[in-house]
Write an enzyme that holds these catalytic residues in place. Structure first.
Site, PDB file in Angstrom:
ATOM      1  N   TYR A  60     -20.633 -86.655  20.320  1.00 25.18           N
ATOM      2  CA  TYR A  60     -20.737 -86.082  18.969  1.00 25.18           C
ATOM      3  C   TYR A  60     -21.864 -85.052  18.883  1.00 25.18           C
ATOM      4  O   TYR A  60     -21.719 -83.994  18.279  1.00 25.18           O
ATOM      5  CB  TYR A  60     -20.964 -87.201  17.948  1.00 25.18           C
ATOM      6  CG  TYR A  60     -20.826 -86.736  16.523  1.00 25.18           C
ATOM      7  CD1 TYR A  60     -19.604 -86.844  15.853  1.00 25.18           C
ATOM      8  CD2 TYR A  60     -21.907 -86.167  15.841  1.00 25.18           C
ATOM      9  CE1 TYR A  60     -19.465 -86.404  14.545  1.00 25.18           C
ATOM     10  CE2 TYR A  60     -21.770 -85.712  14.534  1.00 25.18           C
ATOM     11  CZ  TYR A  60     -20.553 -85.835  13.891  1.00 25.18           C
ATOM     12  OH  TYR A  60     -20.415 -85.394  12.605  1.00 25.18           O
ATOM     13  N   PHE A 112     -11.648 -57.085   7.859  1.00 26.65           N
ATOM     14  CA  PHE A 112     -10.335 -57.683   8.062  1.00 26.65           C
ATOM     15  C   PHE A 112     -10.006 -58.551   6.847  1.00 26.65           C
ATOM     16  O   PHE A 112     -10.888 -58.880   6.057  1.00 26.65           O
ATOM     17  CB  PHE A 112     -10.294 -58.507   9.362  1.00 26.65           C
ATOM     18  CG  PHE A 112      -8.889 -58.961   9.667  1.00 26.65           C
ATOM     19  CD1 PHE A 112      -7.892 -58.039   9.937  1.00 26.65           C
ATOM     20  CD2 PHE A 112      -8.544 -60.306   9.639  1.00 26.65           C
ATOM     21  CE1 PHE A 112      -6.590 -58.441  10.170  1.00 26.65           C
ATOM     22  CE2 PHE A 112      -7.239 -60.713   9.885  1.00 26.65           C
ATOM     23  CZ  PHE A 112      -6.259 -59.783  10.149  1.00 26.65           C
ATOM     24  N   ASP A 113      -8.733 -58.927   6.685  1.00 28.88           N
ATOM     25  CA  ASP A 113      -8.333 -59.576   5.429  1.00 28.88           C
ATOM     26  C   ASP A 113      -9.055 -60.892   5.151  1.00 28.88           C
ATOM     27  O   ASP A 113      -9.389 -61.188   4.006  1.00 28.88           O
ATOM     28  CB  ASP A 113      -6.811 -59.744   5.329  1.00 28.88           C
ATOM     29  CG  ASP A 113      -6.223 -60.573   6.447  1.00 28.88           C
ATOM     30  OD1 ASP A 113      -6.945 -60.876   7.413  1.00 28.88           O
ATOM     31  OD2 ASP A 113      -5.028 -60.925   6.368  1.00 28.88           O
ATOM     32  N   ASP A 203     -18.704 -58.059  13.110  1.00 28.60           N
ATOM     33  CA  ASP A 203     -17.504 -58.884  13.300  1.00 28.60           C
ATOM     34  C   ASP A 203     -17.032 -58.598  14.721  1.00 28.60           C
ATOM     35  O   ASP A 203     -16.480 -57.540  15.013  1.00 28.60           O
ATOM     36  CB  ASP A 203     -16.429 -58.528  12.271  1.00 28.60           C
ATOM     37  CG  ASP A 203     -15.135 -59.315  12.496  1.00 28.60           C
ATOM     38  OD1 ASP A 203     -14.920 -59.817  13.627  1.00 28.60           O
ATOM     39  OD2 ASP A 203     -14.323 -59.411  11.556  1.00 28.60           O
ATOM     40  N   ALA A 205     -14.821 -60.014  16.840  1.00 22.82           N
ATOM     41  CA  ALA A 205     -13.579 -60.600  17.365  1.00 22.82           C
ATOM     42  C   ALA A 205     -13.118 -59.910  18.658  1.00 22.82           C
ATOM     43  O   ALA A 205     -12.756 -60.572  19.625  1.00 22.82           O
ATOM     44  CB  ALA A 205     -12.482 -60.534  16.305  1.00 22.82           C
ATOM     45  N   LYS A 246      -9.630 -64.231  20.097  1.00 28.11           N
ATOM     46  CA  LYS A 246      -9.288 -62.912  20.623  1.00 28.11           C
ATOM     47  C   LYS A 246      -9.961 -62.733  21.994  1.00 28.11           C
ATOM     48  O   LYS A 246      -9.461 -63.210  22.998  1.00 28.11           O
ATOM     49  CB  LYS A 246      -9.701 -61.814  19.639  1.00 28.11           C
ATOM     50  CG  LYS A 246      -8.755 -61.670  18.448  1.00 28.11           C
ATOM     51  CD  LYS A 246      -9.008 -62.688  17.382  1.00 28.11           C
ATOM     52  CE  LYS A 246      -8.288 -62.386  16.087  1.00 28.11           C
ATOM     53  NZ  LYS A 246      -8.471 -63.459  15.114  1.00 28.11           N
ATOM     54  N   HIS A 438       0.006 -62.174   2.096  1.00 27.48           N
ATOM     55  CA  HIS A 438       1.025 -61.890   3.119  1.00 27.48           C
ATOM     56  C   HIS A 438       1.443 -63.133   3.903  1.00 27.48           C
ATOM     57  O   HIS A 438       2.530 -63.186   4.446  1.00 27.48           O
ATOM     58  CB  HIS A 438       0.551 -60.797   4.073  1.00 27.48           C
ATOM     59  CG  HIS A 438      -0.672 -61.162   4.845  1.00 27.48           C
ATOM     60  ND1 HIS A 438      -1.930 -61.200   4.284  1.00 27.48           N
ATOM     61  CD2 HIS A 438      -0.837 -61.537   6.126  1.00 27.48           C
ATOM     62  CE1 HIS A 438      -2.794 -61.556   5.196  1.00 27.48           C
ATOM     63  NE2 HIS A 438      -2.174 -61.779   6.325  1.00 27.48           N
TER      64      HIS A 438
HETATM   65  N1  F0G Z   1     -12.096 -60.666  12.068  1.00 30.32           N
HETATM   66  C1  F0G Z   1     -11.132 -59.928  12.645  1.00 30.32           C
HETATM   67  C2  F0G Z   1     -11.420 -58.516  13.024  1.00 30.32           C
HETATM   68  C3  F0G Z   1      -9.879 -60.494  12.878  1.00 30.32           C
HETATM   69  O1  F0G Z   1      -8.937 -59.755  13.444  1.00 30.32           O
HETATM   70  C4  F0G Z   1      -9.652 -61.845  12.520  1.00 30.32           C
HETATM   71  C5  F0G Z   1      -8.359 -62.476  12.744  1.00 30.32           C
HETATM   72  C6  F0G Z   1     -10.684 -62.574  11.935  1.00 30.32           C
HETATM   73  C7  F0G Z   1     -11.896 -61.945  11.731  1.00 30.32           C
HETATM   74  C8  F0G Z   1     -10.515 -64.016  11.521  1.00 30.32           C
HETATM   75  O2  F0G Z   1     -10.494 -64.831  12.627  1.00 30.32           O
HETATM   76  O3  F0G Z   1      -8.200 -65.870  12.652  1.00 30.32           O
HETATM   77  O4  F0G Z   1     -10.073 -66.832  13.964  1.00 30.32           O
HETATM   78  O5  F0G Z   1     -10.060 -67.040  11.515  1.00 30.32           O
HETATM   79  N2  F0G Z   1      -7.344 -61.846  13.023  1.00 30.32           N
HETATM   80  C9  F0G Z   1      -6.047 -62.409  13.358  1.00 30.32           C
HETATM   81  C10 F0G Z   1      -5.086 -61.280  13.552  1.00 30.32           C
HETATM   82  C11 F0G Z   1      -5.545 -63.451  12.436  1.00 30.32           C
HETATM   83  O6  F0G Z   1      -3.886 -61.546  13.686  1.00 30.32           O
HETATM   84  O7  F0G Z   1      -5.521 -60.122  13.620  1.00 30.32           O
HETATM   85  P1  F0G Z   1      -9.652 -66.226  12.690  1.00 30.32           P
END
Ligand code: F0G
Length: 446
Positions: A60, A112-113, A203, A205, A246, A438
């Site tokens: 843990y 990102f969204d 960010d 990713a 990613k 979406h």
């Molecule tokens: N930031 C970026 C640039 C992303 O592309 C994503 C996720 C996230 C944050 C959020 O990360 O999914 O691990 O919670 N993008 C995916 C996509 C969902 O299809 O582009 P997550």
């Protein structure tokens, strides 16, 4: 790992579409032939990652898996503190919970969204200040993810630094075509944020793809390793959020890093409430080990050459088929210019969604709309609907998963669609939630 895929017949595809309310998120994965919905968590893990999973320590607190991940995170990113999270949006949620107050603004090149929604969920306002070239699909600027430094400066002056808890940049810029940000631009962004005493979060990713683009395209970096470039990028920032699904090539996982010790204390408390103890953060020990190995594999330059090469190949053959895409090729995905493929469908009738549905109907290929379904919203002051500048269909390429012949099939399918484009109709909502609509929206053909 290998996995069999099957192509269901046109009638079965039609009924799958109807059943899903014309939202590809609601189609069963086994009914998809080539799944380009996302490159997130869908890559194939390596033998080394599977071996690491077997060594996972499920204690843990203070597990060996955590300490192995910690040494990799310190080595690549160099921040003083970090916590694992179950994925990127969990890191964003915790950061927003700790720092964003109602009415505050968070600038970025493009959020990102999920980042956008996590800021809004705390009453904040995300602001996108990417360079104008990003909105011109044909423009071949090598770093179309760059922030517009003049806009950023005047935005902060006009808004007042006291109304901005922190600033961000997304690398690569997913919402704007997977386009990279140059190191020169990152330095300028860091200078602006720091001149106003604002913390700067990246960010991260797709940081490895971004770093490789810097190596390929930015003068002075061709002889540096991708890891050295990454170190240089993160040395400019005060922290980062990362979806490890990613560029760490894992099925699940995320990171939140920072240099501020007080913020770290608050982050840990929020993490314990929502994710788990700070040494596992919502993941199993084995997930931490897979991430530790995947982070290094994501920086391998042979892999990155193949990775960016596959995206560039798909862009080239789609363009040959007469379909416009965002130029130049981005890192993880191809972005079809749906507005130019279906010029007769207005933004209010979702051309990106129409193309997305057609790609499934024609070839059982799944992509995702990045246009009005995802981003149109009503302005809080005027109540009018604000449409995004681009109507795109994204075909994201999972890492180490598909071959060149799969890509050829995608381009062939698009050729068929192009030939009957004028017969394709738009869509209207039958259901749409307020945030992140979406994912669960339902449609009806017009
Ligand atoms: N930031 C970026 C640039 C992303 O592309 C994503 C996720 C996230 C944050 C959020 O990360 O999914 O691990 O919670 N993008 C995916 C996509 C969902 O299809 O582009 P997550």
């Amino acid at each position: 790992m290998t996995e069999s895929i099957r192509l269901i017949n046109p009638a079965a595809r039609e009924s799958a579409l109807k059943k899903a309310g014309y939202n590809l998120f609601a189609v069963r994965a086994e009914d998809v032939y080539i799944d380009l919905l996302t490159d997130s968590g869908t890559g194939a893990m390596s033998q080394e990652q599977w071996a690491a999973i077997m060594r996972g320590d499920e204690s843990y607190a203070g597990a060996r898996s955590y300490h192995r991940l910690r040494s990799v995170v310190e080595d690549i990113f160099g921040f003083k503190y970090f916590v694992p999270t179950h994925q990127g949006r969990a890191a964003e949620n915790i950061l927003a919970a700790c720092l964003v107050k109602p009415g505050q603004y968070v600038p970025s090149n493009m959020h990102f969204d999920t980042t956008d929604a996590n800021i809004r969920a705390r009453g904040g306002r995300p602001v996108n200040l990417v360079i104008d070239e990003a909105y011109d699909p044909a423009n071949t600027h090598p770093f179309k993810g760059n922030m517009d430094i003049a806009k950023l400066n005047s935005f902060i002056k006009e808004t007042g630094a006291e109304n901005i808890p922190f600033g961000m940049v997304t690398v690569t810029n997913n919402a704007g075509g997977g386009q990279p940000v140059s190191l020169e631009n990152l330095k300028a962004v860091a200078d602006v944020y720091h001149s106003f005493d604002l913390p700067f979060f990246i960010d991260a990713a797709r940081y490895a793809e971004n770093a490789f683009f810097i190596k390929l395209r930015e003068p002075g970096y061709s002889s540096k390793s991708v890891k050295e470039i990454a170190r240089e990028m993160f040395a400019l920032a005060d922290g980062m959020t990362m979806s490890a699904k990613k560029d760490a090539i894992v099925n699940i996982g995320g990171l939140l890093c920072m240099n501020d010790g007080i913020l770290f204390e608050n982050v840990k408390n929020e993490l314990i409430l929502r994710e788990g103890f700070p040494t596992y953060g919502g993941l199993a020990g084995r997930d931490l080990d897979a991430m530790a190995v995947g982070l290094y594999e994501g920086l391998d330059e042979d892999y990155l050459t193949y990775r960016l090469g596959q995206t560039a190949y798909l862009v080239a053959i789609i363009n040959e088929a007469g379909i416009a895409t965002i130029q130049p090729a981005g890192g993880h995905a191809v972005y079809l210019d749906a507005a130019s493929v279906l010029p007769h469908i207005p933004q209010s009738e979702f051309p990106g969604q129409a193309l997305c549905v057609e790609l499934y109907r024609q070839g059982a290929i799944r992509g995702v709309e990045i246009g009005s379904v995802m981003f149109a919203h009503s302005d809080p002051e005027t109540g009018k609907i604000v449409y995004p500048k681009l109507e795109l269909l994204r075909l994201a390429i999972p890492r180490r998963t598909y071959t060149q012949s799969h890509m050829d099939y995608v381009a062939d399918t698009l050729k068929h669609i192009k030939n009957r484009a004028s017969t394709i109709h738009g869509y209207k909502f039958t259901y749409a939630p307020e945030l992140l609509r979406h994912f669960t929206a339902q449609f009806e053909p017009l």
